[in-house]
Design a protein around this motif. Structure first.
Motif, PDB file in Angstrom:
ATOM      1  N   THR A  52      -0.237   0.795   5.301  1.00  0.00           N
ATOM      2  CA  THR A  52      -0.622   0.501   6.695  1.00  0.00           C
ATOM      3  C   THR A  52       0.619   0.305   7.569  1.00  0.00           C
ATOM      4  N   ASP A  53       1.671  -0.266   6.995  1.00  0.00           N
ATOM      5  CA  ASP A  53       2.916  -0.469   7.744  1.00  0.00           C
ATOM      6  C   ASP A  53       3.485   0.880   8.182  1.00  0.00           C
ATOM      7  N   GLU A  54       3.566   1.803   7.201  1.00  0.00           N
ATOM      8  CA  GLU A  54       4.051   3.165   7.497  1.00  0.00           C
ATOM      9  C   GLU A  54       3.216   3.820   8.588  1.00  0.00           C
ATOM     10  N   ALA A  55       1.881   3.726   8.417  1.00  0.00           N
ATOM     11  CA  ALA A  55       0.962   4.413   9.341  1.00  0.00           C
ATOM     12  C   ALA A  55       1.057   3.818  10.747  1.00  0.00           C
ATOM     13  N   ILE A  56       1.168   2.494  10.839  1.00  0.00           N
ATOM     14  CA  ILE A  56       1.278   1.868  12.169  1.00  0.00           C
ATOM     15  C   ILE A  56       2.596   2.283  12.835  1.00  0.00           C
ATOM     16  N   ARG A  57       3.644   2.328  12.042  1.00  0.00           N
ATOM     17  CA  ARG A  57       4.944   2.698  12.618  1.00  0.00           C
ATOM     18  C   ARG A  57       4.912   4.129  13.134  1.00  0.00           C
ATOM     19  N   ILE A  76     -13.110  -7.244   2.139  1.00  0.00           N
ATOM     20  CA  ILE A  76     -11.787  -7.762   1.773  1.00  0.00           C
ATOM     21  C   ILE A  76     -11.341  -7.145   0.445  1.00  0.00           C
ATOM     22  N   ALA A  77     -12.288  -7.028  -0.494  1.00  0.00           N
ATOM     23  CA  ALA A  77     -11.944  -6.443  -1.801  1.00  0.00           C
ATOM     24  C   ALA A  77     -11.480  -5.004  -1.630  1.00  0.00           C
ATOM     25  N   CYS A  78     -12.158  -4.259  -0.755  1.00  0.00           N
ATOM     26  CA  CYS A  78     -11.836  -2.829  -0.599  1.00  0.00           C
ATOM     27  C   CYS A  78     -10.524  -2.637   0.157  1.00  0.00           C
ATOM     28  N   LEU A  79     -10.312  -3.419   1.219  1.00  0.00           N
ATOM     29  CA  LEU A  79      -9.130  -3.176   2.068  1.00  0.00           C
ATOM     30  C   LEU A  79      -7.902  -3.979   1.654  1.00  0.00           C
ATOM     31  N   GLY A  80      -8.111  -5.037   0.837  1.00  0.00           N
ATOM     32  CA  GLY A  80      -7.010  -5.965   0.577  1.00  0.00           C
ATOM     33  C   GLY A  80      -6.328  -5.838  -0.767  1.00  0.00           C
ATOM     34  N   PHE A  81      -6.850  -4.985  -1.654  1.00  0.00           N
ATOM     35  CA  PHE A  81      -6.283  -4.962  -3.002  1.00  0.00           C
ATOM     36  C   PHE A  81      -5.909  -3.573  -3.498  1.00  0.00           C
ATOM     37  N   SER A  82      -6.135  -2.560  -2.690  1.00  0.00           N
ATOM     38  CA  SER A  82      -5.706  -1.225  -3.110  1.00  0.00           C
ATOM     39  C   SER A  82      -4.992  -0.592  -1.921  1.00  0.00           C
ATOM     40  N   SER A  83      -4.289   0.503  -2.183  1.00  0.00           N
ATOM     41  CA  SER A  83      -3.485   1.098  -1.117  1.00  0.00           C
ATOM     42  C   SER A  83      -4.065   2.411  -0.609  1.00  0.00           C
ATOM     43  N   GLY A  84      -4.008   2.571   0.694  1.00  0.00           N
ATOM     44  CA  GLY A  84      -4.413   3.824   1.326  1.00  0.00           C
ATOM     45  C   GLY A  84      -3.518   4.981   0.926  1.00  0.00           C
ATOM     46  N   ARG A  85      -2.413   4.648   0.255  1.00  0.00           N
ATOM     47  CA  ARG A  85      -1.529   5.696  -0.266  1.00  0.00           C
ATOM     48  C   ARG A  85      -2.202   6.400  -1.441  1.00  0.00           C
ATOM     49  N   ASP A  86      -3.030   5.657  -2.187  1.00  0.00           N
ATOM     50  CA  ASP A  86      -3.661   6.177  -3.409  1.00  0.00           C
ATOM     51  C   ASP A  86      -5.118   6.569  -3.214  1.00  0.00           C
ATOM     52  N   MET A  87      -5.751   6.059  -2.189  1.00  0.00           N
ATOM     53  CA  MET A  87      -7.191   6.317  -2.033  1.00  0.00           C
ATOM     54  C   MET A  87      -7.591   6.270  -0.563  1.00  0.00           C
ATOM     55  N   ASP A  88      -8.783   6.804  -0.297  1.00  0.00           N
ATOM     56  CA  ASP A  88      -9.321   6.747   1.052  1.00  0.00           C
ATOM     57  C   ASP A  88     -10.267   5.559   1.135  1.00  0.00           C
ATOM     58  N   LYS A  89      -9.776   4.454   1.711  1.00  0.00           N
ATOM     59  CA  LYS A  89     -10.572   3.227   1.712  1.00  0.00           C
ATOM     60  C   LYS A  89     -11.788   3.325   2.618  1.00  0.00           C
ATOM     61  N   PHE A  90     -11.751   4.255   3.567  1.00  0.00           N
ATOM     62  CA  PHE A  90     -12.857   4.375   4.520  1.00  0.00           C
ATOM     63  C   PHE A  90     -13.838   5.475   4.117  1.00  0.00           C
ATOM     64  N   ALA A  91     -13.623   6.070   2.925  1.00  0.00           N
ATOM     65  CA  ALA A  91     -14.577   7.076   2.438  1.00  0.00           C
ATOM     66  C   ALA A  91     -15.735   6.340   1.762  1.00  0.00           C
ATOM     67  N   GLY A  92     -16.861   7.028   1.587  1.00  0.00           N
ATOM     68  CA  GLY A  92     -17.989   6.397   0.915  1.00  0.00           C
ATOM     69  C   GLY A  92     -18.650   5.380   1.830  1.00  0.00           C
ATOM     70  N   ASP A  93     -19.502   4.539   1.236  1.00  0.00           N
ATOM     71  CA  ASP A  93     -20.240   3.592   2.084  1.00  0.00           C
ATOM     72  C   ASP A  93     -20.062   2.160   1.585  1.00  0.00           C
ATOM     73  N   VAL A  94     -18.812   1.809   1.278  1.00  0.00           N
ATOM     74  CA  VAL A  94     -18.529   0.450   0.793  1.00  0.00           C
ATOM     75  C   VAL A  94     -18.834  -0.573   1.896  1.00  0.00           C
ATOM     76  N   PHE A  95     -18.514  -0.220   3.145  1.00  0.00           N
ATOM     77  CA  PHE A  95     -18.814  -1.112   4.278  1.00  0.00           C
ATOM     78  C   PHE A  95     -18.985  -0.257   5.533  1.00  0.00           C
ATOM     79  N   HIS A  96     -19.589  -0.861   6.559  1.00  0.00           N
ATOM     80  CA  HIS A  96     -19.802  -0.135   7.811  1.00  0.00           C
ATOM     81  C   HIS A  96     -18.556  -0.206   8.688  1.00  0.00           C
ATOM     82  N   TRP A  97     -18.206   0.924   9.249  1.00  0.00           N
ATOM     83  CA  TRP A  97     -17.065   0.968  10.159  1.00  0.00           C
ATOM     84  C   TRP A  97     -17.304   2.079  11.160  1.00  0.00           C
ATOM     85  N   LYS A  98     -16.543   2.051  12.243  1.00  0.00           N
ATOM     86  CA  LYS A  98     -16.611   3.166  13.194  1.00  0.00           C
ATOM     87  C   LYS A  98     -15.268   3.310  13.883  1.00  0.00           C
ATOM     88  N   LEU A  99     -15.129   4.378  14.655  1.00  0.00           N
ATOM     89  CA  LEU A  99     -13.877   4.575  15.388  1.00  0.00           C
ATOM     90  C   LEU A  99     -13.993   3.937  16.767  1.00  0.00           C
TER      91      LEU A  99
END
Ligand SMILES: Cc1cc2nc3c(=O)[nH]c(=O)nc-3n(C[C@H](O)[C@H](O)[C@H](O)COP(=O)(O)O)c2cc1C
Length: 211
Positions: A52-57, A76-99
């Motif tokens: 996230t640091d890289e992406a924000i920069r 929190i489990a989905c976004l706080g313990f794995s890296s977006g470098r290795d997986m797509d945290k917003f794929a699937g339906d683990v939680f609701h989100w929008k743009l």
């Protein structure tokens, strides 16, 4: 110096959202604060190893979803313990989100949302202190913003090493740690039924290792 005094500082619980090109990404932080009120500026402390640091920069923009006590712990489990470098945290339906303005926000009973544009990054040894000018803010449906203390005391959650406030857990007899989210179970795990799952991230008993 008594470093344990730092535990008396108070924090909230936030999901940071940004994009890697077109792909939404983000992570959990407990370190968002308001710095100024006129033309408001907010700050957050982001580990330099976080994707996230890289992406924000790169994008220079991010959202803050202010989590509430009603927000499901699996966000929190989905976004706080794995890296977006290795997986797509917003794929699937683990939680609701929008743009929102092209950046992801968490819809799970967040108490509110902030949109920030980076104005400065101060690089420390392990973390970047990211300062951002507030571009927009709106209320969410959640009622009570979740504090870091609530996360620890009520949800019984932990923070990984990348969190600036990380504290190594004291070793105790008969303590089991969830290898996915860090949840700590004290007692005889074998007494729990086979279908028992981690209350934070839903992993089965087999994901637990003795501390
Ligand atoms: C309760 C909690 C608080 C956290 N606080 C922070 C924080 O303030 N700053 C930070 O850099 N990481 C923090 N983290 C860790 C990141 O969310 C974690 O390292 C995440 O896997 C980074 O994902 P990324 O590589 O996709 O950015 C926290 C995690 C949890 C569970």
């Amino acid at each position: 110096m008594d470093n344990s005094v730092l535990w008396q500082l108070s924090y909230g619980m936030y999901a940071i959202g940004t994009v890697d090109g077109q792909r939404p990404t983000g992570c959990i932080v407990n370190t968002v604060i308001q710095i100024t009120s006129e033309k408001p500026v907010i700050a957050l402390s982001m580990n330099k190893n976080n994707f996230t640091d890289e992406a924000i920069r790169r994008t220079g923009r991010f959202t803050v979803s202010i989590l509430s006590e009603q927000t499901a712990p699996n966000v929190i489990a989905c976004l706080g313990f794995s890296s977006g470098r290795d997986m797509d945290k917003f794929a699937g339906d683990v939680f609701h989100w929008k743009l929102w303005e092209g950046l992801p926000i968490v819809e799970e009973q967040a108490a509110g949302y902030l949109l920030g544009e980076v104005i400065a990054v101060h690089s420390m040894e392990t973390h970047d202190i990211i300062l951002a000018r507030l571009q927009d803010a709106k209320k969410g449906e959640g009622k009570n913003p979740m504090t870091y203390q609530y996360y620890h005391d009520v949800i019984k959650g932990k923070a990984p090493k990348n969190a600036p406030t990380y504290q190594a857990a004291e070793k105790k007899e008969n303590t089991w740690v969830c290898s996915v989210c860090g949840y700590i179970y004290e007692g005889d795990l074998s007494q729990e039924p086979d279908q028992w799952v981690c209350p934070i991230c839903g992993m089965p008993k087999s994901a637990f290792v003795r501390q």
